[in-house]
Design an enzyme around this catalytic site. Sequence first.
Site, mmCIF file in Angstrom:
data_model
loop_
_atom_site.group_PDB
_atom_site.id
_atom_site.type_symbol
_atom_site.label_atom_id
_atom_site.label_comp_id
_atom_site.label_asym_id
_atom_site.label_seq_id
_atom_site.Cartn_x
_atom_site.Cartn_y
_atom_site.Cartn_z
ATOM 1 N N LYS A 255 15.402 -0.914 -15.666
ATOM 2 C CA LYS A 255 14.459 -1.761 -16.407
ATOM 3 C C LYS A 255 15.178 -3.037 -16.803
ATOM 4 O O LYS A 255 16.203 -2.998 -17.490
ATOM 5 C CB LYS A 255 13.952 -1.024 -17.637
ATOM 6 C CG LYS A 255 13.065 -1.881 -18.528
ATOM 7 C CD LYS A 255 12.384 -1.062 -19.597
ATOM 8 C CE LYS A 255 11.602 -1.967 -20.534
ATOM 9 N NZ LYS A 255 10.912 -1.196 -21.583
ATOM 10 N N ARG B 223 3.807 -6.932 -25.171
ATOM 11 C CA ARG B 223 4.254 -6.940 -26.568
ATOM 12 C C ARG B 223 3.126 -7.397 -27.483
ATOM 13 O O ARG B 223 3.022 -6.938 -28.617
ATOM 14 C CB ARG B 223 5.529 -7.777 -26.722
ATOM 15 C CG ARG B 223 6.720 -7.104 -26.025
ATOM 16 C CD ARG B 223 8.023 -7.903 -26.113
ATOM 17 N NE ARG B 223 9.021 -7.342 -25.198
ATOM 18 C CZ ARG B 223 10.122 -7.984 -24.824
ATOM 19 N NH1 ARG B 223 10.383 -9.194 -25.279
ATOM 20 N NH2 ARG B 223 10.983 -7.398 -23.996
ATOM 21 N N LYS C 53 16.216 -8.346 -25.740
ATOM 22 C CA LYS C 53 16.612 -6.961 -25.467
ATOM 23 C C LYS C 53 17.759 -6.892 -24.459
ATOM 24 O O LYS C 53 17.955 -5.893 -23.781
ATOM 25 C CB LYS C 53 15.390 -6.168 -24.985
ATOM 26 C CG LYS C 53 14.241 -6.145 -26.008
ATOM 27 C CD LYS C 53 13.158 -5.115 -25.666
ATOM 28 C CE LYS C 53 12.078 -5.068 -26.754
ATOM 29 N NZ LYS C 53 11.065 -4.015 -26.490
ATOM 30 N N LYS D 221 11.442 -1.663 -12.944
ATOM 31 C CA LYS D 221 10.523 -2.436 -13.782
ATOM 32 C C LYS D 221 11.150 -3.753 -14.176
ATOM 33 O O LYS D 221 12.315 -3.738 -14.586
ATOM 34 C CB LYS D 221 10.209 -1.619 -15.031
ATOM 35 C CG LYS D 221 9.292 -2.278 -16.019
ATOM 36 C CD LYS D 221 9.150 -1.412 -17.230
ATOM 37 C CE LYS D 221 8.326 -2.159 -18.257
ATOM 38 N NZ LYS D 221 8.337 -1.514 -19.534
ATOM 39 N N SER E 264 2.748 -6.154 -17.484
ATOM 40 C CA SER E 264 1.684 -6.956 -18.096
ATOM 41 C C SER E 264 1.671 -8.407 -17.607
ATOM 42 O O SER E 264 0.604 -8.965 -17.336
ATOM 43 C CB SER E 264 1.823 -6.910 -19.615
ATOM 44 O OG SER E 264 3.113 -7.339 -20.018
ATOM 45 N N TYR F 72 -2.051 -1.900 -14.425
ATOM 46 C CA TYR F 72 -3.262 -2.058 -15.236
ATOM 47 C C TYR F 72 -4.492 -2.203 -14.344
ATOM 48 O O TYR F 72 -5.616 -2.121 -14.810
ATOM 49 C CB TYR F 72 -3.110 -3.268 -16.172
ATOM 50 C CG TYR F 72 -1.906 -3.108 -17.078
ATOM 51 C CD1 TYR F 72 -1.993 -2.325 -18.224
ATOM 52 C CD2 TYR F 72 -0.667 -3.668 -16.757
ATOM 53 C CE1 TYR F 72 -0.877 -2.119 -19.035
ATOM 54 C CE2 TYR F 72 0.442 -3.474 -17.559
ATOM 55 C CZ TYR F 72 0.335 -2.698 -18.698
ATOM 56 O OH TYR F 72 1.432 -2.479 -19.483
HETATM 57 C C1 PBG Z 1 8.935 -0.930 -24.501
HETATM 58 C C2 PBG Z 1 8.114 -1.125 -23.286
HETATM 59 C C3 PBG Z 1 7.825 -2.368 -22.738
HETATM 60 C C4 PBG Z 1 6.983 -2.149 -21.665
HETATM 61 C C5 PBG Z 1 6.780 -0.780 -21.551
HETATM 62 N N1 PBG Z 1 7.497 -0.157 -22.566
HETATM 63 C C6 PBG Z 1 8.189 -3.738 -23.192
HETATM 64 C C7 PBG Z 1 9.562 -4.052 -23.557
HETATM 65 O O1 PBG Z 1 10.523 -3.437 -23.086
HETATM 66 O O2 PBG Z 1 9.702 -4.959 -24.370
HETATM 67 C C8 PBG Z 1 6.415 -3.249 -20.828
HETATM 68 C C9 PBG Z 1 5.211 -2.985 -20.051
HETATM 69 C C10 PBG Z 1 4.491 -4.189 -19.605
HETATM 70 O O3 PBG Z 1 4.923 -5.351 -19.798
HETATM 71 O O4 PBG Z 1 3.415 -4.001 -19.019
HETATM 72 N N2 PBG Z 1 9.538 0.266 -24.688
#
Ligand code: PBG
Length: 333
Positions: free
Chosen positions: A202, A212, A225, A256, A282, A321
């Site tokens: 990730k 978010r 992060k 991801k 997203s 989605y």
């Molecule tokens: C956080 C989490 C995130 C997503 C899934 N779980 C965002 C992040 O790491 O800040 C992102 C999913 C998306 O953007 O569709 N645990």
Amino acid sequence: MQPVFAPFPSGRFRRSRRSEALRALTQEVSLSASDLIWPVFVRDGRNVREPVASMPGVERLSVELVVEAAATAHGLGIPAICLFPYTDPALKTADCREAWNPENLANRAIRAIKAQVPGIAVMTDVALDPYNALGHDGLVRDGVILNDETIEALVKMTLAQADAGADILGPSDMMDGRIGAMRSALETAGHKDVAILSYAAKYASAFYGPFRDAVGASGALKGDKKTYQMNPGNSDEALRLVARDLSEGADMVMVKPGMPYLDICRRVKDAFGAPTFAYQVSGEYAMIRGAALNGWIDGDKAMMETLLGFKRAGCDGILTYFAPEAARLLRGQ
Ligand code: PBG
């Protein structure tokens, strides 16, 4: 594989592209509804549907509407739904204790779906950010994201979700050592058949922005992060992370975001042959939807092309989605 082809004019690639029938016959990979996992946002209340501004077409749903959505997805042949809670800001604390409350929103939604739509697999998010006053996936002390203390919290969260009936746990936090700790806690607690789909590779990505907003974490998050999510410049590290998570007991692994990281999907699939998923996140959804709403691209075609691209890159499935829309198109509905 050693490609062999006759030189022109004996060889003409266009022969196998000349009709719909020939194109269908020679297609190498295909997409089906059974490749899809649908992420949904859950919120409190009754019969509440709330649009997510940065993700047109996506809504936060209260629990009974999530159950309806699960039934629709199941009817469309989508095998799994993945729950993300929008937590009341008043319940967000520094110790994140709402994360392992057996009655929290996510756990109530898991129970409701398993009671009413038992045939769909329920996947969860194992990470502290929806419950953290500081918006991070881990516990924070003096500005530092704590690894080992976070794992203890994730284990409590794991057991609460497994008790609620989750089929697949999705640790999305990127702490080191969480898969092994979760797996051994599940074994000890008698949850030996609960699967783990690890967010193994990730990346620290700008494409999570709309998510978010959707879970109400943008306001809380201070900083970025990058001390736990991967550097977008790395590829070998993704293989090491996947190897590590598989050896600690992950059943499936994820890359991801999706589209900017298709090379990673291919490397992971080729190296390990494990069930491999991509998360079309997203921001990817928002780009395609936004362009389509502006009339700049054909949204349906672009959506299907991206999903097929994940299959071609070696993925067994995609979190998207677009899942119900894509499933409807695949059925010709
Ligand atoms: C956080 C989490 C995130 C997503 C899934 N779980 C965002 C992040 O790491 O800040 C992102 C999913 C998306 O953007 O569709 N645990």
